[in-house]
Scaffold this active site. Structure first.
Site, PDB file in Angstrom:
ATOM      1  N   SER A 137       0.836  -1.211   0.000  1.00  0.00           N
ATOM      2  CA  SER A 137       0.000   0.000   0.000  1.00  0.00           C
ATOM      3  C   SER A 137       0.867   1.255   0.000  1.00  0.00           C
ATOM      4  O   SER A 137       0.612   2.209  -0.754  1.00  0.00           O
ATOM      5  CB  SER A 137      -0.894   0.020   1.244  1.00  0.00           C
ATOM      6  OG  SER A 137      -1.858  -0.987   1.170  1.00  0.00           O
ATOM      7  N   GLY A 163      -5.717  -3.621  -8.017  1.00  0.00           N
ATOM      8  CA  GLY A 163      -6.853  -2.744  -7.760  1.00  0.00           C
ATOM      9  C   GLY A 163      -6.405  -1.437  -7.141  1.00  0.00           C
ATOM     10  O   GLY A 163      -6.928  -0.362  -7.460  1.00  0.00           O
ATOM     11  N   GLN A 179      -9.030   2.428  -0.851  1.00  0.00           N
ATOM     12  CA  GLN A 179      -8.827   2.737  -2.264  1.00  0.00           C
ATOM     13  C   GLN A 179      -9.789   3.835  -2.706  1.00  0.00           C
ATOM     14  O   GLN A 179      -9.398   4.766  -3.422  1.00  0.00           O
ATOM     15  CB  GLN A 179      -9.027   1.473  -3.107  1.00  0.00           C
ATOM     16  CG  GLN A 179      -7.954   0.427  -2.840  1.00  0.00           C
ATOM     17  CD  GLN A 179      -8.182  -0.852  -3.613  1.00  0.00           C
ATOM     18  OE1 GLN A 179      -9.175  -0.993  -4.319  1.00  0.00           O
ATOM     19  NE2 GLN A 179      -7.265  -1.798  -3.469  1.00  0.00           N
ATOM     20  N   ASP A 220      -7.111  -8.082   4.013  1.00  0.00           N
ATOM     21  CA  ASP A 220      -6.335  -8.957   3.118  1.00  0.00           C
ATOM     22  C   ASP A 220      -5.873 -10.244   3.805  1.00  0.00           C
ATOM     23  O   ASP A 220      -5.240 -11.089   3.166  1.00  0.00           O
ATOM     24  CB  ASP A 220      -5.115  -8.203   2.590  1.00  0.00           C
ATOM     25  CG  ASP A 220      -5.526  -7.050   1.677  1.00  0.00           C
ATOM     26  OD1 ASP A 220      -6.619  -7.135   1.062  1.00  0.00           O
ATOM     27  OD2 ASP A 220      -4.777  -6.061   1.597  1.00  0.00           O
ATOM     28  N   LYS A 260     -12.211  -9.163  -4.395  1.00  0.00           N
ATOM     29  CA  LYS A 260     -10.754  -8.939  -4.350  1.00  0.00           C
ATOM     30  C   LYS A 260     -10.130  -9.537  -5.614  1.00  0.00           C
ATOM     31  O   LYS A 260     -10.810  -9.738  -6.606  1.00  0.00           O
ATOM     32  CB  LYS A 260     -10.193  -9.549  -3.057  1.00  0.00           C
ATOM     33  CG  LYS A 260     -10.646  -8.818  -1.801  1.00  0.00           C
ATOM     34  CD  LYS A 260     -10.122  -7.409  -1.748  1.00  0.00           C
ATOM     35  CE  LYS A 260     -10.611  -6.657  -0.527  1.00  0.00           C
ATOM     36  NZ  LYS A 260     -10.227  -5.233  -0.585  1.00  0.00           N
ATOM     37  N   ARG A 294     -12.532 -14.309  -2.998  1.00  0.00           N
ATOM     38  CA  ARG A 294     -11.726 -14.982  -1.973  1.00  0.00           C
ATOM     39  C   ARG A 294     -12.551 -15.872  -1.059  1.00  0.00           C
ATOM     40  O   ARG A 294     -12.053 -16.880  -0.566  1.00  0.00           O
ATOM     41  CB  ARG A 294     -10.972 -13.947  -1.128  1.00  0.00           C
ATOM     42  CG  ARG A 294      -9.744 -13.464  -1.807  1.00  0.00           C
ATOM     43  CD  ARG A 294      -8.823 -12.665  -0.914  1.00  0.00           C
ATOM     44  NE  ARG A 294      -7.668 -12.282  -1.716  1.00  0.00           N
ATOM     45  CZ  ARG A 294      -6.933 -11.209  -1.527  1.00  0.00           C
ATOM     46  NH1 ARG A 294      -7.208 -10.384  -0.536  1.00  0.00           N
ATOM     47  NH2 ARG A 294      -5.897 -10.952  -2.303  1.00  0.00           N
ATOM     48  N   ARG A 353      -2.570 -14.025  -2.598  1.00  0.00           N
ATOM     49  CA  ARG A 353      -2.795 -14.399  -1.188  1.00  0.00           C
ATOM     50  C   ARG A 353      -3.439 -15.781  -1.076  1.00  0.00           C
ATOM     51  O   ARG A 353      -3.210 -16.502  -0.108  1.00  0.00           O
ATOM     52  CB  ARG A 353      -3.622 -13.333  -0.486  1.00  0.00           C
ATOM     53  CG  ARG A 353      -2.930 -11.969  -0.515  1.00  0.00           C
ATOM     54  CD  ARG A 353      -3.435 -11.009   0.537  1.00  0.00           C
ATOM     55  NE  ARG A 353      -3.084  -9.644   0.167  1.00  0.00           N
ATOM     56  CZ  ARG A 353      -1.878  -9.095   0.294  1.00  0.00           C
ATOM     57  NH1 ARG A 353      -0.892  -9.803   0.791  1.00  0.00           N
ATOM     58  NH2 ARG A 353      -1.656  -7.847  -0.066  1.00  0.00           N
TER      59      ARG A 353
HETATM   60  C1  S3P Z   1      -5.667  -1.260  -0.170  1.00  0.00           C
HETATM   61  C2  S3P Z   1      -6.940  -1.251   0.325  1.00  0.00           C
HETATM   62  C3  S3P Z   1      -7.762  -2.459   0.504  1.00  0.00           C
HETATM   63  C4  S3P Z   1      -6.917  -3.724   0.392  1.00  0.00           C
HETATM   64  C5  S3P Z   1      -5.936  -3.660  -0.747  1.00  0.00           C
HETATM   65  C6  S3P Z   1      -4.988  -2.502  -0.546  1.00  0.00           C
HETATM   66  C7  S3P Z   1      -4.947   0.024  -0.308  1.00  0.00           C
HETATM   67  O1  S3P Z   1      -8.769  -2.488  -0.491  1.00  0.00           O
HETATM   68  O2  S3P Z   1      -7.724  -4.861   0.246  1.00  0.00           O
HETATM   69  O3  S3P Z   1      -5.176  -4.857  -0.838  1.00  0.00           O
HETATM   70  O4  S3P Z   1      -3.706   0.006  -0.449  1.00  0.00           O
HETATM   71  O5  S3P Z   1      -5.605   1.062  -0.272  1.00  0.00           O
HETATM   72  P1  S3P Z   1     -10.169  -1.694  -0.282  1.00  0.00           P
HETATM   73  O6  S3P Z   1      -9.885  -0.244  -0.275  1.00  0.00           O
HETATM   74  O7  S3P Z   1     -10.998  -2.098  -1.471  1.00  0.00           O
HETATM   75  O8  S3P Z   1     -10.725  -2.192   1.007  1.00  0.00           O
END
Ligand code: S3P
Length: 432
Positions: free
Chosen positions: A25, A94, A168, A314, A341, A345, A389
């Protein structure tokens, strides 16, 4: 040799002290924020996994100077973004896609975002709708899936109330908001990971947080800084849980980021009776880090409340594996987001556990695992479903199962954890 098909077999005691690669992240954010800042940002410890390398290439395609010096050392010289010459391929990520869309929407440019088969099936309306509300023009595939073209610029402010906690979504709005006129505020049902807010502040942006409400202040320009990326707790989870389930093991992972919005797994494992000790807690580059030691021992089933999901979103695949070894039932609530995801998952966890001889099922948005209190049978061939994962979780199960577990499509592990198999082998794991 780390190939597309990896087999994990019952291993002798795992032992050793290791580091895991930098936090994913934070690595995405360091590149994107560096790309928006005036001046040259120095990044230390960047995760050089494929997800982040896609983001590096994407940032470069917007006209930003992105330089790899080697060994996690990167330099980014940011400024005004230009329309990229070709499509922006976000690979499997994503986070990369959604944050880049937000950042790009702030500029009067056009960009088309694409991704791999997994990312192309994931919902983008969660970021496209607020970006449309801010004034971005969007062309998207059916159901707001990739490929997505954004025509940005001239954005207005937004007061956005999200129904789910999503870093996100929050980050995409904040990044677009850097170039918006007017107030920008995001309200979440519960706080999601706050790396964007922390890092924006380090780049000089005024960001206010009050509970789960985040707003941008008037100072929205970024000035280059230095970013130190600590070890990724979501990667540390794999060797640590392996140590908890392989008899006789004792493993330490040093320099793991301990931001409280990321540590729900460790809290849960301790509730399961895990011998997990955090030592040498310290500040590192604006985040808490520590050294985490895990020793093999008996685990018991646990109930995880939905309220903990944002801090371990995660980590459910690897928690479900730990739960398979634990004595008694584990119940994990509030997992609707797991269906969208890198793979579905929830489905992949249940199918994998059942194939390995563990009783697991879903009830509504909850996952139920009937822990065996001993080693599962294993003996399954499972596909990773383009999901790093899922791959690492079932390899972990195979390290302590009665029969080996084969994972196909295992090259996907390189999206987040390059060197995973070699690092696990250095602890004594039988992964071939
Ligand atoms: C992340 C936010 C999470 C997480 C992803 C990384 C990020 O997703 O599952 O692996 O770095 O902002 P969501 O914002 O959809 O919860």
């Amino acid at each position: 040799m780390s190939g597309d098909r990896l087999t994990a077999s019952a291993s002798g005691a795992l032992a050793g002290t290791i580091e895991v690669p930098g936090d994913k992240s934070m690595s995405h954010r360091a590149l994107i924020l560096g790309g928006l800042a005036s001046g040259t940002t120095a990044i230390h410890g960047l995760l050089e996994g494929e997800d982040v390398l896609h983001t590096a290439a994407a940032v470069r395609s917007f006209g930003v100077e992105v330089e790899r010096l080697g060994g996690g050392e990167w330099r980014v010289t940011g400024g005004e973004w230009r329309s990229p010459a070709g499509e922006v391929d976000c690979g499997n990520s994503g986070t990369g896609a959604r944050l880049l869309m937000g950042a790009a929407a702030g500029f009067p440019i056009s960009a088309t975002f694409t991704g791999d088969a997994s990312l192309s099936g994931r919902p983008m309306s969660r970021v496209l709708d607020p970006l449309r509300d801010m004034g971005a023009k969007v062309e998207a595939g059916p159901g707001d899936r990739l490929p997505v073209t954004i025509h940005g610029g001239g954005l207005s402010g937004l007061d956005f109330v999200n129904t789910k906690a999503s870093a996100q979504v929050k980050s995409a709005i904040l990044l677009a908001g850097l170039h918006a006129s007017g107030a920008v505020e995001v309200v979440e049902p519960a706080p999601s990971r706050d790396h964007s807010e922390n890092m924006l502040r380090a780049f000089g942006v005024e960001v206010e947080t009050s509970g789960a409400t985040i707003s941008l202040g008037a100072r929205r320009g970024l000035t280059a800084t230095e970013v130190h990326v600590p070890g990724d707790p979501s990667s540390a989870a794999f060797p640590l849980v392996a140590a908890l389930v392989v008899p006789g093991s004792a493993v330490t992972v040093t320099g793991v980021m301990l931001n409280p919005l990321r540590t729900g797994l460790f809290t849960t494992l301790v509730e399961m009776g895990a011998d997990l000790v955090i030592a040498n807690e310290r500040d590192f580059g604006g985040e808490r880090v520590g050294d985490i030691s895990a020793r093999f021992g008996a685990l018991r089933g646990v109930t995880v409340p939905a309220s903990r999901a944002p801090s371990m979103i995660d980590e459910y695949p690897i928690l479900a594996v730990a739960a398979a070894f634990a004595a008694g039932r584990s119940v994990m609530h509030g997992l609707a987001e797991l269906r969208v995801k890198e793979s579905d998952r929830l489905a992949a966890i249940i199918a994998g556990l059942v194939a390995c001889g563990v009783d697991a099922r879903e009830e509504g948005d909850s996952l139920i695992v009937e822990g065996l209190g001993c080693s599962p049978r294993g003996g399954a061939i499972l596909d990773a479903h383009h999901d790093h994962r899922i791959a690492m979780s079932f390899l972990t199960l195979g390290l302590a199962a009665r029969a080996p577990v084969v994972v196909t499509g295992a090259t996907t592990i390189a999206t987040s954890f390059p060197g995973y198999a070699d690092l696990m082998r250095s602890l004594g794991a039988k992964i071939a």
